[in-house]
Design an enzyme around this catalytic site. Structure first.
Site, PDB file in Angstrom:
ATOM      1  N   CYS A 115      11.653  70.194  36.202  1.00 47.71           N
ATOM      2  CA  CYS A 115      10.753  70.221  37.361  1.00 47.71           C
ATOM      3  C   CYS A 115      11.407  69.465  38.512  1.00 47.71           C
ATOM      4  O   CYS A 115      11.675  68.281  38.399  1.00 47.71           O
ATOM      5  CB  CYS A 115       9.414  69.561  37.020  1.00 47.71           C
ATOM      6  SG  CYS A 115       8.518  70.409  35.731  1.00 47.71           S
ATOM      7  N   ASP A 116      11.666  70.154  39.576  1.00 44.88           N
ATOM      8  CA  ASP A 116      12.270  69.519  40.747  1.00 44.88           C
ATOM      9  C   ASP A 116      11.322  69.711  41.922  1.00 44.88           C
ATOM     10  O   ASP A 116      11.076  70.823  42.365  1.00 44.88           O
ATOM     11  CB  ASP A 116      13.636  70.145  41.043  1.00 44.88           C
ATOM     12  CG  ASP A 116      14.367  69.445  42.178  1.00 44.88           C
ATOM     13  OD1 ASP A 116      13.733  68.657  42.925  1.00 44.88           O
ATOM     14  OD2 ASP A 116      15.572  69.687  42.321  1.00 44.88           O
ATOM     15  N   PHE A 117      10.784  68.610  42.402  1.00 44.44           N
ATOM     16  CA  PHE A 117       9.858  68.646  43.518  1.00 44.44           C
ATOM     17  C   PHE A 117      10.567  68.355  44.835  1.00 44.44           C
ATOM     18  O   PHE A 117       9.964  67.899  45.796  1.00 44.44           O
ATOM     19  CB  PHE A 117       8.720  67.654  43.286  1.00 44.44           C
ATOM     20  CG  PHE A 117       7.925  67.963  42.052  1.00 44.44           C
ATOM     21  CD1 PHE A 117       6.996  68.991  42.061  1.00 44.44           C
ATOM     22  CD2 PHE A 117       8.122  67.247  40.880  1.00 44.44           C
ATOM     23  CE1 PHE A 117       6.258  69.292  40.923  1.00 44.44           C
ATOM     24  CE2 PHE A 117       7.396  67.541  39.740  1.00 44.44           C
ATOM     25  CZ  PHE A 117       6.465  68.565  39.762  1.00 44.44           C
TER      26      PHE A 117
END
Length: 188
Positions: A115-117
């Site tokens: 998960c890369d925000f």
């Protein structure tokens, strides 16, 4: 972990101990549940023995014991569990895990680091402060990738200190990734 934590706790050899986990049952049902089903489909699993049996046998024996418990989770066993639950519903709580056992949670299949925000890859994944108790273990895919697994282990301080001195445990864990390596991954 079950063997090492039992040893760290200095359990009496005749003390009953369990490795508890929860397994998804979508594929175990006949016919299998649709992957589009929106809901939680899981059943508790428990492998049980005495501390003496657990510690007097090797790791493969303990793995076999857990494997036996998992393999008993068949379609008919699941349906029996559901019928029993419907007849007498219960709410699971932390008191259902005793001080002599471990409880595995989460899954090494959850891509926690994927998960890369917009900030890049996370430095660490943790489950937060809820549902923490002595013997709770959460598993995540490892930061390094390549099939590695990160474990979040919750133990009373005296048991954690003993675990850190356990040779069997220390022989299979890797040291923490150095901060310089983590920070170097972000400077690129």
């Amino acid at each position: 972990m079950w063997r090492c934590i039992s040893r760290a706790r200095c359990l009496p050899l005749d003390q009953e101990t369990s490795c508890r986990l929860v397994d998804q049952i979508r594929s175990r049902l006949q016919p299998p549940q649709s992957s589009e089903y929106f809901g939680n489909t899981a059943c508790p699993i428990r492998a049980t023995t005495t501390a003496g049996e657990l510690l007097n046998h090797n790791l493969g024996w303990a793995v076999g014991l857990v494997n036996q418990a998992v393999s008993k989770l068949t379609d008919s066993a699941i349906r029996g569990y559901i019928h029993a639950y419907m007849a007498k519903p219960i709410v699971y709580n932390l008191n259902m895990c005793d001080a002599y056992s471990i409880a595995m949670g989460s899954s090494s299949r959850f891509d926690m680091y994927g998960c890369d925000f917009g900030w890049g890859k996370a430095l660490a994944a943790r489950s937060g402060s809820a549902n923490k108790f002595d013997g709770k273990i959460s598993a995540y895919p490892g930061w390094e990738g390549g099939g590695s697994i990160d474990l979040e282990v919750c133990l009373l301080p005296e048991y954690m200190s003993a675990l850190e001195k356990d040779e069997e445990f220390m022989d299979v864990v890797s040291t923490l990734v150095k901060l310089e390596v983590l920070l170097g991954a972000y400077s690129k």
